[in-house]
Scaffold this motif. Structure first.
Motif, short mmCIF file in Angstrom:
data_model
loop_
_atom_site.label_atom_id
_atom_site.label_comp_id
_atom_site.label_asym_id
_atom_site.label_seq_id
_atom_site.Cartn_x
_atom_site.Cartn_y
_atom_site.Cartn_z
N PHE A 60 -0.91 6.69 -2.68
CA PHE A 60 -0.12 6.72 -0.44
C PHE A 60 -0.16 7.97 -0.08
O PHE A 60 -1.06 8.24 0.29
CB PHE A 60 0.29 5.12 -0.90
N ALA A 61 1.04 8.39 -0.72
CA ALA A 61 1.54 9.41 -0.45
C ALA A 61 0.71 10.65 -0.76
O ALA A 61 0.61 11.25 0.39
CB ALA A 61 2.62 9.83 -1.29
N ALA A 99 -1.71 -1.91 3.22
CA ALA A 99 -2.28 -2.40 1.73
C ALA A 99 -0.47 -1.31 0.68
O ALA A 99 -0.11 -2.28 0.10
CB ALA A 99 -2.82 -0.99 0.76
N ALA A 100 -0.50 -0.69 1.40
CA ALA A 100 1.03 0.45 1.02
C ALA A 100 1.84 0.08 1.08
O ALA A 100 3.13 -0.97 0.05
CB ALA A 100 1.04 2.17 1.23
N ALA A 101 2.17 -1.04 2.12
CA ALA A 101 3.80 -1.72 2.49
C ALA A 101 3.80 -3.43 2.02
O ALA A 101 4.59 -2.78 1.37
CB ALA A 101 3.08 -2.33 4.02
N GLY A 102 2.42 -3.76 1.83
CA GLY A 102 2.55 -4.63 0.79
C GLY A 102 2.65 -4.38 -0.64
O GLY A 102 3.06 -5.62 -1.31
N ALA A 103 2.45 -3.56 -1.04
CA ALA A 103 2.63 -2.96 -2.93
C ALA A 103 3.00 -1.68 -3.17
O ALA A 103 3.71 -2.31 -3.98
CB ALA A 103 1.51 -3.34 -3.44
N ALA A 104 3.51 -1.02 -2.43
CA ALA A 104 5.02 -0.19 -3.24
C ALA A 104 6.30 -1.00 -3.22
O ALA A 104 6.68 -1.92 -2.59
CB ALA A 104 4.60 1.06 -1.61
N LYS A 105 6.49 0.47 -4.14
CA LYS A 105 7.71 -0.88 -5.20
C LYS A 105 8.95 0.30 -4.04
O LYS A 105 10.63 -0.20 -4.40
CB LYS A 105 7.90 -0.44 -6.05
N THR A 106 8.68 1.39 -3.34
CA THR A 106 10.51 1.91 -3.13
C THR A 106 10.29 1.73 -1.88
O THR A 106 8.77 1.82 -0.34
CB THR A 106 10.10 3.76 -3.08
N ARG A 157 7.15 1.80 1.82
CA ARG A 157 7.07 0.16 2.73
C ARG A 157 6.94 0.58 3.99
O ARG A 157 6.72 0.32 4.98
CB ARG A 157 7.64 -0.59 1.39
N ASN A 158 8.45 1.20 4.25
CA ASN A 158 8.76 1.52 5.67
C ASN A 158 8.06 2.42 6.45
O ASN A 158 7.57 2.23 7.76
CB ASN A 158 10.87 2.04 5.60
N LEU A 159 7.96 3.43 5.96
CA LEU A 159 7.20 4.35 6.23
C LEU A 159 5.51 4.01 6.47
O LEU A 159 4.86 3.33 7.70
CB LEU A 159 6.97 6.10 5.65
N ALA A 160 5.13 2.66 5.96
CA ALA A 160 3.47 3.17 5.80
C ALA A 160 3.71 0.99 6.69
O ALA A 160 2.81 1.33 7.66
CB ALA A 160 3.38 1.98 4.06
#
Length: 217
Positions: free
Chosen positions: A58-59, A178-185, A189-192
């Motif tokens: 994502f990044a 998608a990143a907000a729901g699946a990211a681990k950090t 998540r907060n940025l997304a």
């Protein structure tokens, strides 16, 4: 408007992006030097994600997506005197250049490459086949669309920008969701989550601006 304007805009984009990245890397360096300090971003080096993770993918992809949004905003800023459109362009430039610097800074801190070896959006469970039109991911404008925006002036430029940026934001919001729901950090998540809220709000604003000009998004 001279033929040097696009080149000046590109140089401003590069300089702005470089400045933001330097600031982000400076903050990253402070966090690395002081590992015991609290990290509000949640992107500590001790929790670095894998190279093929949602967070890293994502990044990388959103940094590219944001770069084009900033570029289009610089273009329209120089092609209209409408204060509302110019204000929106400034907001996108400042917000997305800053977010791009944060994401590149996290990749640097995590010790991960800033470009993917494979096709984009693999982290979302599907890949995008590269094309020759300049649109690297869903929502991104083609080379021909960017050329048309560069050639347009006044209301024509405003309408084209608002339409292109609406499509750009919709795809960007989908990626961020998608990143907000699946990211681990927490950092990603907060940025997304913030990106989803911000871009959906601007989509509504641009719909109203297009309606004021008598056209549909």
């Amino acid at each position: 408007m001279t033929g040097l304007a696009p080149a000046r805009s590109t140089r401003r984009l590069v300089l702005a992006g470089a400045s933001v990245l330097l600031v982000a890397l400076g903050l990253v360096a402070l966090m690395v030097v002081r590992p015991s300090a609290a990290s509000p971003s949640g992107a500590s080096s001790q929790s670095a994600p894998a190279e093929d993770s949602v967070d890293a993918g994502f990044a990388r992809d959103m940094a590219i997506h944001h770069q084009q949004a900033v570029e289009m905003s610089f273009i329209v800023r120089d092609r209209t005197d409408d204060e509302d459109v110019r204000r929106l362009a400034y907001d996108i430039i400042n917000t997305q250049a800053n977010q791009r610097g944060m994401m590149l800074g996290w990749l640097e801190m995590w010790g991960l490459p800033k470009s993917a070896a494979g096709p984009p959006m693999k982290w979302m469970g599907h890949t995008v086949t590269p094309t020759d039109d300049g649109s690297l991911m869903p929502g991104m404008a083609t080379d021909a669309e960017l050329a048309a925006l560069t050639a347009a002036k006044d209301e024509k430029a405003e309408i084209l920008f608002l339409r292109l940026m609406t499509v750009h934001h919709r795809a960007g919001a989908d990626m961020a969701q998608a990143a907000a729901g699946a990211a681990k950090t927490d950092a990603i998540r907060n940025l997304a989550e913030g990106m989803v809220r911000g871009q959906q709000s601007e989509i509504g604003l641009m719909a109203d601006m297009l309606k004021d000009r008598g056209v549909k998004p």
